[in-house]
Design a protein around this motif. Structure first.
Motif, PDB file in Angstrom:
ATOM      1  N   GLU A 254       0.825  -1.208   0.000  1.00 12.01           N
ATOM      2  CA  GLU A 254       0.000   0.000   0.000  1.00 12.01           C
ATOM      3  C   GLU A 254       0.860   1.259   0.000  1.00 12.01           C
ATOM      4  O   GLU A 254       0.596   2.224  -0.715  1.00 12.01           O
ATOM      5  CB  GLU A 254      -0.910  -0.019   1.246  1.00 12.01           C
ATOM      6  CG  GLU A 254      -2.087   0.907   1.155  1.00 12.01           C
ATOM      7  CD  GLU A 254      -2.852   0.775  -0.147  1.00 12.01           C
ATOM      8  OE1 GLU A 254      -3.186  -0.350  -0.525  1.00 12.01           O
ATOM      9  OE2 GLU A 254      -3.078   1.823  -0.788  1.00 12.01           O
ATOM     10  N   LEU A 258       1.004   4.234  -2.830  1.00  9.30           N
ATOM     11  CA  LEU A 258       0.746   5.647  -2.548  1.00  9.30           C
ATOM     12  C   LEU A 258       1.858   6.557  -3.060  1.00  9.30           C
ATOM     13  O   LEU A 258       1.637   7.730  -3.332  1.00  9.30           O
ATOM     14  CB  LEU A 258       0.604   5.858  -1.038  1.00  9.30           C
ATOM     15  CG  LEU A 258      -0.768   5.572  -0.463  1.00  9.30           C
ATOM     16  CD1 LEU A 258      -0.725   5.603   1.034  1.00  9.30           C
ATOM     17  CD2 LEU A 258      -1.763   6.585  -0.967  1.00  9.30           C
ATOM     18  N   LEU A 265      -7.784   8.873  -7.148  1.00  8.58           N
ATOM     19  CA  LEU A 265      -8.937   8.581  -6.293  1.00  8.58           C
ATOM     20  C   LEU A 265     -10.083   8.014  -7.125  1.00  8.58           C
ATOM     21  O   LEU A 265     -10.214   8.347  -8.298  1.00  8.58           O
ATOM     22  CB  LEU A 265      -9.438   9.878  -5.642  1.00  8.58           C
ATOM     23  CG  LEU A 265      -8.528  10.584  -4.651  1.00  8.58           C
ATOM     24  CD1 LEU A 265      -9.187  11.865  -4.195  1.00  8.58           C
ATOM     25  CD2 LEU A 265      -8.247   9.688  -3.464  1.00  8.58           C
ATOM     26  N   ARG A 315     -10.803   4.093   0.195  1.00  8.20           N
ATOM     27  CA  ARG A 315      -9.697   4.703   0.954  1.00  8.20           C
ATOM     28  C   ARG A 315     -10.136   5.059   2.373  1.00  8.20           C
ATOM     29  O   ARG A 315      -9.364   4.922   3.317  1.00  8.20           O
ATOM     30  CB  ARG A 315      -9.181   5.961   0.250  1.00  8.20           C
ATOM     31  CG  ARG A 315      -8.758   5.728  -1.169  1.00  8.20           C
ATOM     32  CD  ARG A 315      -7.753   4.627  -1.244  1.00  8.20           C
ATOM     33  NE  ARG A 315      -7.527   4.212  -2.619  1.00  8.20           N
ATOM     34  CZ  ARG A 315      -6.847   3.135  -2.974  1.00  8.20           C
ATOM     35  NH1 ARG A 315      -6.388   2.340  -2.058  1.00  8.20           N
ATOM     36  NH2 ARG A 315      -6.676   2.835  -4.223  1.00  8.20           N
ATOM     37  N   GLN A 318     -10.024   2.046   4.366  1.00  8.76           N
ATOM     38  CA  GLN A 318      -8.652   1.675   4.704  1.00  8.76           C
ATOM     39  C   GLN A 318      -8.128   2.525   5.878  1.00  8.76           C
ATOM     40  O   GLN A 318      -7.457   2.006   6.774  1.00  8.76           O
ATOM     41  CB  GLN A 318      -7.797   1.935   3.472  1.00  8.76           C
ATOM     42  CG  GLN A 318      -6.514   1.189   3.484  1.00  8.76           C
ATOM     43  CD  GLN A 318      -5.761   1.446   2.200  1.00  8.76           C
ATOM     44  OE1 GLN A 318      -6.323   1.948   1.225  1.00  8.76           O
ATOM     45  NE2 GLN A 318      -4.506   1.117   2.205  1.00  8.76           N
ATOM     46  N   ILE A 319      -8.461   3.834   5.846  1.00  6.79           N
ATOM     47  CA  ILE A 319      -8.039   4.732   6.930  1.00  6.79           C
ATOM     48  C   ILE A 319      -8.622   4.231   8.253  1.00  6.79           C
ATOM     49  O   ILE A 319      -7.919   4.070   9.259  1.00  6.79           O
ATOM     50  CB  ILE A 319      -8.525   6.176   6.637  1.00  6.79           C
ATOM     51  CG1 ILE A 319      -7.780   6.749   5.443  1.00  6.79           C
ATOM     52  CG2 ILE A 319      -8.365   7.079   7.853  1.00  6.79           C
ATOM     53  CD1 ILE A 319      -8.375   8.019   4.872  1.00  6.79           C
ATOM     54  N   LEU A 397      -3.114   8.977   2.816  1.00  6.31           N
ATOM     55  CA  LEU A 397      -4.450   8.812   2.232  1.00  6.31           C
ATOM     56  C   LEU A 397      -5.335  10.013   2.569  1.00  6.31           C
ATOM     57  O   LEU A 397      -6.030  10.548   1.706  1.00  6.31           O
ATOM     58  CB  LEU A 397      -5.114   7.539   2.765  1.00  6.31           C
ATOM     59  CG  LEU A 397      -4.646   6.225   2.152  1.00  6.31           C
ATOM     60  CD1 LEU A 397      -5.286   5.055   2.873  1.00  6.31           C
ATOM     61  CD2 LEU A 397      -5.032   6.169   0.676  1.00  6.31           C
ATOM     62  N   ARG A 400      -4.413  12.912   0.472  1.00  3.53           N
ATOM     63  CA  ARG A 400      -4.889  12.762  -0.915  1.00  3.53           C
ATOM     64  C   ARG A 400      -6.388  13.043  -1.012  1.00  3.53           C
ATOM     65  O   ARG A 400      -6.889  13.481  -2.031  1.00  3.53           O
ATOM     66  CB  ARG A 400      -4.620  11.339  -1.434  1.00  3.53           C
ATOM     67  CG  ARG A 400      -3.166  11.032  -1.670  1.00  3.53           C
ATOM     68  CD  ARG A 400      -2.696  11.719  -2.956  1.00  3.53           C
ATOM     69  NE  ARG A 400      -1.344  11.322  -3.277  1.00  3.53           N
ATOM     70  CZ  ARG A 400      -1.035  10.515  -4.269  1.00  3.53           C
ATOM     71  NH1 ARG A 400      -1.962  10.033  -5.061  1.00  3.53           N
ATOM     72  NH2 ARG A 400       0.211  10.201  -4.502  1.00  3.53           N
TER      73      ARG A 400
END
Ligand code: ADP
Length: 425
Positions: A254, A258, A265, A315, A318-319, A397, A400
Motif C-alpha cells: 500500500e 501511494l 482517487l 480509501r 482503509q483509513i 491517504l 490525498r
C-alpha cells in the motif's frame, strides 16, 4: 510517447492551486492598475477586461479544477490579443513615449510564454507560436519588408525594438519547450519506475500471500487438534507470525502504491455512517477476543449530510481499518469508539474520530509516529508487532482526500485520532 503519458494525467491538485493563485494575482494586479496610472486608451479598456477575465478564470479553476487546460487556454487567447494590440498601438506613436510603451509592453511576452508552459499540459507550444505569428504578422502589416533606413527616424527605432522581439522570442519558446519536454520525460520515467515497482510488489505479494492464506487456514485446523498448553502456545505463535507477515506485506504494498504519482482517487457518493458501522462490525470478533467494547456513533442531526459524502469509499475504509487495528493493538482494557460527524469548526467537512482507552502516546512522539517505519518501543502493550507504516499510509491517504489527521493522546488514558475530510473530495 511522453506527451501521451502526460496528457492522460489530470493536473495535480498542487499545480491547479498554484495556477489558481497566479490568476487571482493577475486579476488583483490588473484591478489595481485599472484605478492607478493607466495612460493610454488601449490599456484603459484592456486592463479592466483582463482583470475580469482572470477573476473569472480563477473562479472556473476553483469550480472545475479538472478542466484546467481548457480554462487556461481559453484565457490565454484574449490575453495574447491584448498584448499584441498593446504593441501595435504603441508602435503607432512615433514619439519617445511610443518607444517607451513598446519596450515596456513587450516585457509581458516572456511572462505570457512562461505562463502558457507552466499552466498548460497540452497546447502551450501552439498558443506561443500563434502569438509569435501574430507579432510577426503585425510587424509586416506595420512596416512591410522595406529596410528600416527608409523609415522616419522614430518609426525606425520602434521597428528596431519590434525586430529585436522577433529575433529573441523563438529562443525563449524553444527553451521553454525543451525544459517542458525534459520535465515530461523525467515524469514519464518516474511513472514507469513506479509502475514496474508496483507490478513487482503486486506479483510478490500475490505469490507470498496465497500460500500464507493457505497456511493461516491450516493453522486454525491445527489449533483444534492441539491438546496440551505448550502445543497451543506453539500454534498461537505460528498464527501470530503468519498474520504479521500478511500485515507487513499489505502495508508495504500500500505504501509503495501511494508513492506512485499516477495513483488516483475513485470518488463516488459514500454513506459515511454506514461505512463506519460496517468497518466496526468487521473488527467486532477481534475486539471481543480481547474483551474490548467497540461502538460506532454519530449525531442524528448530521445524518443527512453524512449520507452523501463525495469521496473515495475504499480509501476511507482503509483509513478506518488502520486506525481501528492500532486501537485494538494498543488497548489492553476498556473500549474503542468510532465517532462520525460534521466538523463544528470547518464548513462542509466531516470528522471521523477513533478513540481508545489504551496506553496513549507521549507528547514528544505524537508527530513522529506518522513518519514511515517509526515504531515506539512499547513494552506497555506487550510488544505488539507492526511495520511502522500504518499511520504513514493513513496520513498520506487523508491528504490525498483533501483532509487532515490529528492526534490527542494522554499516556495511560488513551488516544483520539481525528480525521477531517471534505464533504466533496
Ligand atoms: P505499527 O502499528 O504497525 O507499528 P503504525 O504506523 O500504525 O505502525 O504506528 C506507529 C506507532 O505509533 C506504533 O508502533 C505505536 O507505538 C504508536 N501507536 C499507533 N497507534 C496507537 C494507539 N492507538 N495507541 C498507542 N500507540 C499507538
Amino acid at each position: 510517447m511522453v506527451d501521451a503519458t502526460l496528457s492522460s494525467q489530470p493536473p495535480a491538485r498542487d499545480e491547479t492551486r498554484i495556477v489558481f493563485w497566479l490568476c487571482t494575482l493577475v486579476c488583483m494586479g490588473a484591478a489595481y492598475l485599472s484605478f492607478h496610472g493607466l495612460t493610454n486608451p488601449w490599456d484603459r479598456i484592456g486592463v479592466p477586461i483582463m482583470s475580469a477575465l482572470y477573476g473569472l478564470t480563477a473562479w472556473c479553476l476553483w469550480r472545475f479544477p479538472e478542466r484546467m487546460n481548457t480554462i487556461i487556454f481559453t484565457a490565454l487567447v484574449p490575453t495574447s490579443l491584448y498584448i499584441l494590440g498593446g504593441v501595435y498601438m504603441a508602435a503607432q506613436d512615433t514619439t519617445a513615449t511610443g518607444l517607451f510603451k513598446l519596450a515596456s509592453g513587450s516585457q509581458f511576452m516572456p511572462v505570457f510564454y512562461i505562463g502558457a508552459f507552466v499552466a498548460l499540459q497540452r497546447g502551450a507550444n501552439l498558443i506561443c507560436w500563434l502569438h509569435y505569428a501574430g507579432l510577426l504578422g503585425l510587424y509586416l502589416f506595420q512596416y512591410g519588408l522595406a529596410p528600416r533606413s527608409s523609415l522616419p527616424p522614430q518609426a525606425a527605432m520602434n521597428a528596431h525594438v519590434w525586430m529585436v522581439l522577433l529575433v529573441a522570442q523563438p529562443a525563449c519558446i524553444v527553451a521553454l519547450h525543451y525544459i517542458t519536454a525534459l520535465k515530461g520525460r523525467l515524469r514519464a520515467t518516474e511513472l514507469a519506475s513506479h509502475q514496474s515497482k508496483e507490478r513487482f510488489l503486486a506479483m510478490l505479494s500475490h505469490e507470498i500471500r496465497s500460500p500464507l492464506q493457505a497456511m493461516l487456514g491450516s493453522i486454525d485446523l491445527l489449533a483444534l487438534k492441539a491438546q496440551t498448553p505448550p502445543e497451543r502456545r506453539a500454534v498461537d505463535r505460528i498464527r501470530t507470525a503468519a498474520s504479521q507477515l500478511d500485515t507487513h506485506l499489505r502495508d508495504v504494498t500500500e505504501y509503495t502504491r501511494l508513492e506512485n504519482p499516477a495513483w488516483q482517487l475513485q470518488t463516488a457518493s459514500v454513506d459515511l455512517p454506514a461505512l463506519a458501522q460496517e468497518v466496526c462490525d468487521t473488527y467486532l470478533p477481534q475486539a471481543q477476543s480481547k474483551r474490548l467494547d467497540i461502538v460506532c456513533e454519530w449525531p442524528q442531526q448530521d445524518v443527512l449530510a453524512l449520507h452523501h459524502v463525495w469521496t473515495d469509499g475504499g480509501r476511507v475504509r482503509q483509513i478506518l481499518s488502520n486506525l481501528i487495528t492500532n486501537a485494538l493493538k494498543y488497548t489492553v482494557s476498556g473500549r474503542i469508539t468510532v465517532r462520525v460527524g460534521l466538523d463544528d469548526t470547518h464548513d462542509a467537512t466531516a470528522r471521523i474520530e477513533v478513540i481508545d482507552t489504551g496506553i496513549g502516546i507521549p507528547p514528544p512522539d505524537q508527530q513522529r509516529i506518522f513518519e514511515p517505519y517509526v515504531r515506539l518501543d512499547d513494552q506497555r502493550a506487550g510488544n505488539v508487532e507492526g511495520s511502522g507504516l500504518g499511520l504513514t499510509v493513513v496520513k498520506r491517504l487523508v491528504e490525498r482526500l483533501g483532509g487532515e489527521v490529528s492526534l490527542r493522546s494522554e499516556v495511560g488514558q488513551g488516544s483520539c485520532f481525528s480525521v477531517s475530510l471534505p464533504l466533496s473530495a
